[in-house]
Scaffold this active site. Structure first.
Site, PDB file in Angstrom:
ATOM      1  N   ASP A  80       0.876  -1.408   0.290  1.00 26.38           N
ATOM      2  CA  ASP A  80      -0.001  -0.161  -0.086  1.00 26.38           C
ATOM      3  C   ASP A  80       1.184   0.852   0.077  1.00 26.38           C
ATOM      4  O   ASP A  80       1.472   2.281   0.976  1.00 26.38           O
ATOM      5  CB  ASP A  80      -1.157  -0.325   1.322  1.00 26.38           C
ATOM      6  CG  ASP A  80      -2.342   1.161   1.267  1.00 26.38           C
ATOM      7  OD1 ASP A  80      -1.553   2.175   0.641  1.00 26.38           O
ATOM      8  OD2 ASP A  80      -2.786   0.454   1.734  1.00 26.38           O
ATOM      9  N   HIS A  81       1.334   1.790  -1.861  1.00 30.03           N
ATOM     10  CA  HIS A  81       2.219   3.045  -1.177  1.00 30.03           C
ATOM     11  C   HIS A  81       2.323   4.178  -0.379  1.00 30.03           C
ATOM     12  O   HIS A  81       3.347   4.470  -0.405  1.00 30.03           O
ATOM     13  CB  HIS A  81       2.721   2.958  -2.564  1.00 30.03           C
ATOM     14  CG  HIS A  81       1.556   4.347  -3.155  1.00 30.03           C
ATOM     15  ND1 HIS A  81       1.156   3.710  -3.935  1.00 30.03           N
ATOM     16  CD2 HIS A  81       1.296   4.837  -3.279  1.00 30.03           C
ATOM     17  CE1 HIS A  81      -0.403   4.444  -4.327  1.00 30.03           C
ATOM     18  NE2 HIS A  81       0.030   5.470  -4.126  1.00 30.03           N
ATOM     19  N   HIS A 128      -5.542   3.223   0.932  1.00 27.17           N
ATOM     20  CA  HIS A 128      -4.937   3.767   1.474  1.00 27.17           C
ATOM     21  C   HIS A 128      -5.760   4.615   3.119  1.00 27.17           C
ATOM     22  O   HIS A 128      -5.230   5.011   4.096  1.00 27.17           O
ATOM     23  CB  HIS A 128      -5.212   4.738   0.376  1.00 27.17           C
ATOM     24  CG  HIS A 128      -4.207   3.946  -0.926  1.00 27.17           C
ATOM     25  ND1 HIS A 128      -3.320   3.390  -0.933  1.00 27.17           N
ATOM     26  CD2 HIS A 128      -4.398   4.302  -2.558  1.00 27.17           C
ATOM     27  CE1 HIS A 128      -3.341   2.941  -1.640  1.00 27.17           C
ATOM     28  NE2 HIS A 128      -3.836   3.433  -2.342  1.00 27.17           N
TER      29      HIS A 128
HETATM   30  P1  NAD Z   1      -0.045  -1.826 -16.825  1.00 27.57           P
HETATM   31  O1  NAD Z   1      -0.027  -2.512 -18.230  1.00 27.57           O
HETATM   32  O2  NAD Z   1       1.856  -1.500 -17.830  1.00 27.57           O
HETATM   33  O3  NAD Z   1       1.886  -3.418 -17.201  1.00 27.57           O
HETATM   34  C1  NAD Z   1       2.088  -4.957 -17.108  1.00 27.57           C
HETATM   35  C2  NAD Z   1       3.515  -5.615 -17.424  1.00 27.57           C
HETATM   36  O4  NAD Z   1       2.822  -6.818 -17.320  1.00 27.57           O
HETATM   37  C3  NAD Z   1       4.282  -5.224 -19.142  1.00 27.57           C
HETATM   38  O5  NAD Z   1       5.249  -5.566 -18.342  1.00 27.57           O
HETATM   39  C4  NAD Z   1       3.992  -6.379 -19.222  1.00 27.57           C
HETATM   40  O6  NAD Z   1       4.121  -6.756 -20.558  1.00 27.57           O
HETATM   41  C5  NAD Z   1       3.182  -7.713 -18.936  1.00 27.57           C
HETATM   42  N1  NAD Z   1       2.156  -8.493 -18.785  1.00 27.57           N
HETATM   43  C6  NAD Z   1       0.786  -9.115 -19.227  1.00 27.57           C
HETATM   44  N2  NAD Z   1       0.233 -10.078 -19.004  1.00 27.57           N
HETATM   45  C7  NAD Z   1       1.412 -10.520 -19.508  1.00 27.57           C
HETATM   46  C8  NAD Z   1       1.427 -11.673 -19.914  1.00 27.57           C
HETATM   47  N3  NAD Z   1       0.323 -12.721 -20.009  1.00 27.57           N
HETATM   48  N4  NAD Z   1       2.793 -12.439 -19.393  1.00 27.57           N
HETATM   49  C9  NAD Z   1       3.970 -11.580 -19.312  1.00 27.57           C
HETATM   50  N5  NAD Z   1       3.526 -10.431 -18.425  1.00 27.57           N
HETATM   51  C10 NAD Z   1       2.323  -9.935 -18.901  1.00 27.57           C
HETATM   52  O7  NAD Z   1       0.813  -2.356 -15.660  1.00 27.57           O
HETATM   53  P2  NAD Z   1       1.583  -0.933 -14.298  1.00 27.57           P
HETATM   54  O8  NAD Z   1       0.906   0.364 -14.926  1.00 27.57           O
HETATM   55  O9  NAD Z   1       2.650  -1.034 -14.617  1.00 27.57           O
HETATM   56  O10 NAD Z   1       0.909  -2.385 -13.222  1.00 27.57           O
HETATM   57  C11 NAD Z   1       1.183  -3.242 -13.310  1.00 27.57           C
HETATM   58  C12 NAD Z   1       0.686  -3.320 -11.226  1.00 27.57           C
HETATM   59  O11 NAD Z   1       0.368  -2.221  -9.748  1.00 27.57           O
HETATM   60  C13 NAD Z   1      -1.142  -3.538 -11.790  1.00 27.57           C
HETATM   61  O12 NAD Z   1      -1.213  -4.624 -10.178  1.00 27.57           O
HETATM   62  C14 NAD Z   1      -1.571  -1.766 -10.926  1.00 27.57           C
HETATM   63  O13 NAD Z   1      -3.042  -1.667 -10.680  1.00 27.57           O
HETATM   64  C15 NAD Z   1      -0.510  -1.758 -10.166  1.00 27.57           C
HETATM   65  N6  NAD Z   1      -0.038  -0.228  -9.826  1.00 27.57           N
HETATM   66  C16 NAD Z   1       0.322   0.586 -10.826  1.00 27.57           C
HETATM   67  C17 NAD Z   1       0.651   1.406  -9.939  1.00 27.57           C
HETATM   68  C18 NAD Z   1       0.774   2.874 -11.159  1.00 27.57           C
HETATM   69  O14 NAD Z   1       1.246   3.783 -11.045  1.00 27.57           O
HETATM   70  N7  NAD Z   1       0.790   2.175 -12.462  1.00 27.57           N
HETATM   71  C19 NAD Z   1       0.188   2.191  -9.103  1.00 27.57           C
HETATM   72  C20 NAD Z   1       0.012   1.032  -8.176  1.00 27.57           C
HETATM   73  C21 NAD Z   1      -0.621   0.133  -8.782  1.00 27.57           C
END
Ligand code: NAD
Length: 499
Positions: free
Chosen positions: A179-180, A242
């Site tokens: 939970d950042h 959060h």
């Molecule tokens: P994103 O869609 O940008 O990235 C997804 C990643 O998963 C990519 O590297 C993709 O290659 C990989 N991927 C997807 N399907 C795949 C498969 N079938 N096999 C292998 N790899 C696969 O997502 P994100 O924004 O980086 O978020 C990732 C997680 O972090 C999510 O759970 C999101 O809710 C959480 N999150 C993200 C943020 C943020 O700032 N982006 C903040 C809080 C939480």
């Protein structure tokens, strides 16, 4: 538990080509490296597309340069990054990954320690955890830890299913649920402010505090996350994790020691004391909002229903305000008001602790009463504490005038405080789970939130959209406090920088 200050580990990042890895994880790891906080380590980036190690290293270098401050040692840093193109459902891919992990473990002398960081869509979490076990990646001689991003489930039921899946491969104390907010400097400071000062803890109860307000407002809209957000809404996206986490830190009893278990068990007791809000009471205690079009920085922005991947008739809330009651001796009768939303007037996370009025106002004038004392904890973007007091107005007479005692964190240190992700990554490497959410907290917070989403999902809100972009939310959020004789302290007027 004693924590290693210079940890050694192989860090596997699943989702290494994604936004989170790129914006947060690579720059945070680099900062730890540049500060000399890592001992021996290597990183394997795992994602779908095919990339060579060199291509991946270049991406990491660009990410650090773009989002942080890369120095001369950046090439040495990225040389420890490897890439594995992966299909999350294919055992042979895990077996190849396991082989790579073993090679790197031997090459870098990583003591068989592994961190599996799942920076991917949550629907993959269970499958990955099960494969890690089945395909032998969790069979290590050192520690193994799973770091997992939010959302942890969609409701209590799905969270239980997910938890069961990841528990097949990891024990509760090997699971680090991010939970950042818990990595933010001033959220971590709540405990210190409360428990290291003789002047607050004696007042920290229903005899002296009239109400507590926690606001987390964003100026951004849903951006390109419409598909996810339509199923989530602000209640699941912000309140379940959060907002409730901040409330638990504000309300918990002093732990007997500052250990992970003691702190978590005090937080859990707060969740257990949260008054459940069900059925018709939901409308008395909670307000939902959805942004309409409006103007932000003199630019017209579209309504939520006009955003990409959003239903033009969407019933999803982008704003929540609520009144939480914690039914225990300390807090009986003290409302904790929370409010969070998108497309609001300012980006700000703040906590306002409003103290009760003095028993007799000697400075009363018909047009002016003494202001209540406030303790404001500024979480972001500015970090600090402001104490609002009353003092004598200078010059003739005895009039009281409000004054502010101000501590601005960044101003004093002259340094940027480390990003939440940097701290949390370091904690997971050191084996300190204090600032991660325990399953008991997740389960209790979902059961609280599920009662509310059940009512909201089954009744369409006819007033949507009910707040203009660039405002502080719907009028009903103000009425929620007015009916108790309170009002939201305006977030801009209590800014640390305005003092
Ligand atoms: P994103 O869609 O940008 O990235 C997804 C990643 O998963 C990519 O590297 C993709 O290659 C990989 N991927 C997807 N399907 C795949 C498969 N079938 N096999 C292998 N790899 C696969 O997502 P994100 O924004 O980086 O978020 C990732 C997680 O972090 C999510 O759970 C999101 O809710 C959480 N999150 C993200 C943020 C943020 O700032 N982006 C903040 C809080 C939480």
């Amino acid at each position: 538990m004693a924590h290693t200050e210079k940890p050694t580990a192989l860090i596997m990042i699943f989702g290494a080509t994604g936004d989170l890895a790129n914006r947060k994880l690579f720059p945070s790891l680099y900062n730890l490296y540049a500060k000399g906080k890592l001992d021996k380590f290597a990183v394997v980036g795992v994602a779908r597309r095919s990339l060579t190690n060199e291509e991946f290293q270049l991406r990491v270098k660009e990410s650090v340069t773009e989002h942080g401050e890369a120095e001369a040692n950046i090439d040495e840093f990225v040389s420890k990054f490897y890439y594995h193109s992966h299909d999350v459902t294919d055992s042979s891919s895990y077996i190849a990954l396991g082989k790579l992990a073993e090679d790197l473990d031997g090459h870098y002398g990583l003591d068989g320690n592994r961190i599996f960081y799942l920076a991917m869509a949550p629907e993959f979490f269970g499958t990955i955890a099960e494969h890690l076990k089945k395909d032998n990646l969790t069979n290590v001689s050192g520690f193994k830890r799973l770091v997992i991003e939010k959302p942890f489930g969609h409701d209590l039921e799905s969270a239980k299913v997910l938890n069961k899946q990841i528990r097949t491969a990891f024990s509760e104390d090997e699971i680090y649920r991010i939970d950042h907010y818990l990595g933010k400097e001033m959220v971590q400071n709540i405990e210190v402010i409360r428990f290291a000062n003789a002047m607050f803890e004696p007042l920290w109860n229903n005899r002296y505090i009239s109400n507590i307000q926690v606001t987390s407002s964003e100026t951004l809209g849903v951006e390109e996350r419409g598909r996810y957000y339509e199923k989530s809404g602000a209640l699941r996206d912000m309140v379940q994790n959060h907002m409730l986490q901040m409330v638990s830190l504000l309300a918990m009893e002093p732990p007997i020691k500052l250990t992970t278990d003691e702190i978590r068990s005090e937080k859990v007791r707060v969740f257990r004391a949260l008054r459940p809000i069900t059925g018709e009471a939901v409308n008395d205690y909670f307000v939902r909002g959805q942004y309409g079009k409006g103007s932000m920085n003199e630019k017209v922005v579209p309504a939520y229903r006009q955003e990409e991947m959003v239903d033009p008739d969407s019933n999803t809330e982008t704003f929540v305000a609520g009144k939480l009651m914690i039914d225990n001796f300390r807090w009986a009768g003290v409302p904790f008001y929370i409010r969070t939303g998108k497309r609001m007037k300012a980006k700000s996370t703040k906590i306002v602790i409003q103290f009760k009025d003095i028993p007799m106002d000697l400075y009363y004038k018909p047009e002016k009463t003494v202001n209540p004392n406030l303790l404001v904890i500024h979480i972001q973007p500015e970090e600090g504490i402001t104490l609002h007091l009353n003092a004598k107005k200078s010059g003739q007479g005895t009039d009281a005038t409000p004054v502010k005692l101000n501590y601005a964190n960044k101003g004093i240190d002259g340094l940027n405080t480390p990003e939440a992700y940097e701290k949390l990554l370091y904690d997971s490497l050191r084996g300190d789970a204090t600032n991660f959410t325990h399953w008991d907290e997740v389960a209790l917070s979902w059961s609280f939130v599920d009662n509310i989403s059940e009512v909201w999902e089954n009744t369409k809100e006819p007033s949507f959209p009910n707040y203009e972009s660039g405002s502080m939310g719907p009028d009903a959020a103000d009425k929620l406090l007015e009916k108790d004789g309170f009002f939201w302290w305006p977030i801009t007027e209590i800014d640390v920088e305005n003092c």
